[in-house]
Design a protein around this motif. Structure first.
Motif, PDB file in Angstrom:
ATOM      1  N   PHE A  30      24.939  31.379  46.985  1.00 34.07           N
ATOM      2  CA  PHE A  30      24.514  32.367  46.013  1.00 34.07           C
ATOM      3  C   PHE A  30      25.155  32.030  44.671  1.00 34.07           C
ATOM      4  O   PHE A  30      26.203  31.383  44.613  1.00 34.07           O
ATOM      5  CB  PHE A  30      24.839  33.799  46.468  1.00 34.07           C
TER       6      PHE A  30
ATOM      7  N   THR B 203      31.878  42.114  51.325  1.00 35.99           N
ATOM      8  CA  THR B 203      31.218  41.923  50.040  1.00 35.99           C
ATOM      9  C   THR B 203      31.867  40.741  49.350  1.00 35.99           C
ATOM     10  O   THR B 203      33.091  40.702  49.183  1.00 35.99           O
ATOM     11  CB  THR B 203      31.354  43.183  49.165  1.00 35.99           C
TER      12      THR B 203
ATOM     13  N   GLN C 102      27.236  39.710  46.905  1.00 33.95           N
ATOM     14  CA  GLN C 102      26.562  39.297  48.137  1.00 33.95           C
ATOM     15  C   GLN C 102      27.260  39.906  49.355  1.00 33.95           C
ATOM     16  O   GLN C 102      28.465  39.760  49.511  1.00 33.95           O
ATOM     17  CB  GLN C 102      26.589  37.770  48.239  1.00 33.95           C
TER      18      GLN C 102
ATOM     19  N   GLN D 104      26.691  37.197  41.426  1.00 29.92           N
ATOM     20  CA  GLN D 104      25.785  37.925  42.325  1.00 29.92           C
ATOM     21  C   GLN D 104      26.633  38.521  43.441  1.00 29.92           C
ATOM     22  O   GLN D 104      27.283  37.795  44.187  1.00 29.92           O
ATOM     23  CB  GLN D 104      24.733  36.993  42.927  1.00 29.92           C
TER      24      GLN D 104
END
Length: 168
Positions: free
Chosen positions: A126, A138, A132, A130
């Motif tokens: 990613f 997290t 994720q 961002q």
């Protein structure tokens, strides 16, 4: 009970091997690096809120004052402190990956400063900034502290992510 299934209570084992078993106590001094229970990782902080910050400085044993000041200011803006997190230099702990660190630190939030998710052992990729979710955690992948300090746009992108993660 046969010889292959003998059960010994912990006190008896401790007495039998008193000179060979060592109990390692970890202090709560957050100002200096401390070793993990496995004695293979070094980190600072107390990890009281299960937040792991990973930086990437292979040639440095500790963060310099400028890097530490940036992290302290970032944490204060998020209404947390060094005692709430664990800060580990991934560059000094290259054998670490997301599974063993997440298990050890019980991490709910992991922020990767200049560490590609794939090099951290994550099976997904990613982009920077961002937020994720993966494996009950997290993740945030961001640029290095030095890049963040120099660039106000990158710093504002980080702030947007931190506000989302910490609900501020």
């Amino acid at each position: 009970m046969d010889l292959d299934h003998i059960e010994l209570n912990p006190d008896l084992v401790a007495n039998l091997y008193s000179s060979h078993l060592i109990q390692q106590n970890v202090t709560a001094d957050s100002a200096t690096p401390k070793s993990s229970k496995k004695s293979i990782w070094t980190y600072i902080g107390n990890n009281e809120k299960n937040i792991l910050l990973l930086v990437n400085y292979p040639g440095q044993a500790e963060l310099n004052k400028q890097q530490q000041s940036f992290l302290n200011n970032m944490l204060a803006a998020c209404k947390i402190s060094l005692s709430d997190v664990a800060v580990m230099n991934f560059g000094q702990n290259p054998s670490a990956d997301h599974k063993n660190l997440q298990e050890y630190f019980k991490s709910q939030i992991i922020i990767l400063f200049d560490i590609e998710p794939s090099s951290f052992g994550l099976p997904l990729s990613f982009p920077h900034f961002q937020v994720q979710s993966f494996a009950n955690c997290t993740f945030l992948f961001t640029t290095s502290i030095e890049e963040l300090e120099k660039d106000k746009v990158l710093k504002s992108k980080l702030w947007v992510c931190l506000r989302r993660i910490f609900g501020i």
